[in-house]
Write a protein that holds these residues in place. Structure first.
Motif, PDB file in Angstrom:
ATOM      1  N   TYR A 135      31.829 182.911  30.610  1.00 35.46           N
ATOM      2  CA  TYR A 135      31.554 181.996  31.718  1.00 35.46           C
ATOM      3  C   TYR A 135      31.490 182.772  33.024  1.00 35.46           C
ATOM      4  O   TYR A 135      32.021 183.875  33.120  1.00 35.46           O
ATOM      5  CB  TYR A 135      32.636 180.908  31.788  1.00 35.46           C
ATOM      6  N   LYS A 136      30.863 182.187  34.023  1.00 36.32           N
ATOM      7  CA  LYS A 136      30.749 182.821  35.325  1.00 36.32           C
ATOM      8  C   LYS A 136      31.637 182.100  36.320  1.00 36.32           C
ATOM      9  O   LYS A 136      31.640 180.863  36.384  1.00 36.32           O
ATOM     10  CB  LYS A 136      29.287 182.797  35.795  1.00 36.32           C
ATOM     11  N   THR A 137      32.420 182.881  37.089  1.00 33.93           N
ATOM     12  CA  THR A 137      33.302 182.267  38.094  1.00 33.93           C
ATOM     13  C   THR A 137      32.766 182.534  39.489  1.00 33.93           C
ATOM     14  O   THR A 137      32.083 183.526  39.739  1.00 33.93           O
ATOM     15  CB  THR A 137      34.738 182.830  37.995  1.00 33.93           C
ATOM     16  N   GLU A 138      33.112 181.634  40.392  1.00 32.19           N
ATOM     17  CA  GLU A 138      32.719 181.789  41.800  1.00 32.19           C
ATOM     18  C   GLU A 138      33.954 181.820  42.664  1.00 32.19           C
ATOM     19  O   GLU A 138      34.969 181.283  42.346  1.00 32.19           O
ATOM     20  CB  GLU A 138      31.845 180.617  42.238  1.00 32.19           C
ATOM     21  N   VAL A 145      33.426 177.240  37.880  1.00 32.99           N
ATOM     22  CA  VAL A 145      33.035 177.957  36.670  1.00 32.99           C
ATOM     23  C   VAL A 145      31.722 177.394  36.152  1.00 32.99           C
ATOM     24  O   VAL A 145      31.605 176.187  35.920  1.00 32.99           O
ATOM     25  CB  VAL A 145      34.133 177.843  35.586  1.00 32.99           C
ATOM     26  N   SER A 146      30.749 178.261  35.985  1.00 37.89           N
ATOM     27  CA  SER A 146      29.474 177.813  35.418  1.00 37.89           C
ATOM     28  C   SER A 146      29.374 178.305  33.978  1.00 37.89           C
ATOM     29  O   SER A 146      29.988 179.290  33.594  1.00 37.89           O
ATOM     30  CB  SER A 146      28.300 178.321  36.249  1.00 37.89           C
ATOM     31  N   MET A 152      39.487 187.101  32.709  1.00 39.61           N
ATOM     32  CA  MET A 152      39.663 186.493  31.385  1.00 39.61           C
ATOM     33  C   MET A 152      38.611 185.409  31.135  1.00 39.61           C
ATOM     34  O   MET A 152      38.037 185.337  30.042  1.00 39.61           O
ATOM     35  CB  MET A 152      41.061 185.870  31.264  1.00 39.61           C
ATOM     36  N   ILE A 153      38.364 184.581  32.128  1.00 36.19           N
ATOM     37  CA  ILE A 153      37.371 183.514  31.996  1.00 36.19           C
ATOM     38  C   ILE A 153      35.984 184.113  31.798  1.00 36.19           C
ATOM     39  O   ILE A 153      35.208 183.667  30.944  1.00 36.19           O
ATOM     40  CB  ILE A 153      37.417 182.572  33.215  1.00 36.19           C
ATOM     41  N   LYS A 207      32.977 168.150  33.994  1.00 35.34           N
ATOM     42  CA  LYS A 207      32.191 167.369  34.956  1.00 35.34           C
ATOM     43  C   LYS A 207      32.159 168.027  36.341  1.00 35.34           C
ATOM     44  O   LYS A 207      31.111 168.126  36.966  1.00 35.34           O
ATOM     45  CB  LYS A 207      32.757 165.951  35.063  1.00 35.34           C
ATOM     46  N   LYS A 208      33.323 168.501  36.786  1.00 34.97           N
ATOM     47  CA  LYS A 208      33.404 169.137  38.115  1.00 34.97           C
ATOM     48  C   LYS A 208      33.094 170.628  38.076  1.00 34.97           C
ATOM     49  O   LYS A 208      32.975 171.276  39.112  1.00 34.97           O
ATOM     50  CB  LYS A 208      34.795 168.933  38.710  1.00 34.97           C
ATOM     51  N   LYS A 209      33.013 171.184  36.847  1.00 31.17           N
ATOM     52  CA  LYS A 209      32.760 172.620  36.648  1.00 31.17           C
ATOM     53  C   LYS A 209      33.838 173.466  37.332  1.00 31.17           C
ATOM     54  O   LYS A 209      33.546 174.432  38.041  1.00 31.17           O
ATOM     55  CB  LYS A 209      31.372 173.016  37.156  1.00 31.17           C
TER      56      LYS A 209
END
Length: 68
Positions: free
Chosen positions: A65-68, A8-9, A59-60, A38-40
């Motif tokens: 936020y941006k998910t990968e 997640v960024s 939802m995120i 810390k680990k994103k």
């Protein structure tokens, strides 16, 4: 139970972690959620019969936020 771990960024502080965690844990079908600045990453333990991984990702992203 299923386990989902996402990159997640956009998380910048502890408040971001808390917002994601609390929002997810208030959702039916999600047992636990944790966000690691810390680990994103965001890790979610959930019931796939009640909510899908794609719904969790959405939802995120709706929180900004941006998910990968």
């Amino acid at each position: 139970m299923n386990n989902l771990k996402l990159k997640v960024s956009g998380m910048h502080c502890r408040s971001c972690e808390t917002l994601i965690k609390e929002t997810l844990e208030e959702t039916k079908g999600i047992f636990t959620a944790s966000a690691d600045l810390k680990k994103k990453t965001v890790t979610v333990l959930y019931n796939n019969d009640k909510i899908s991984a794609e719904e969790i990702r959405k939802m995120i992203e709706e929180l900004g936020y941006k998910t990968e």
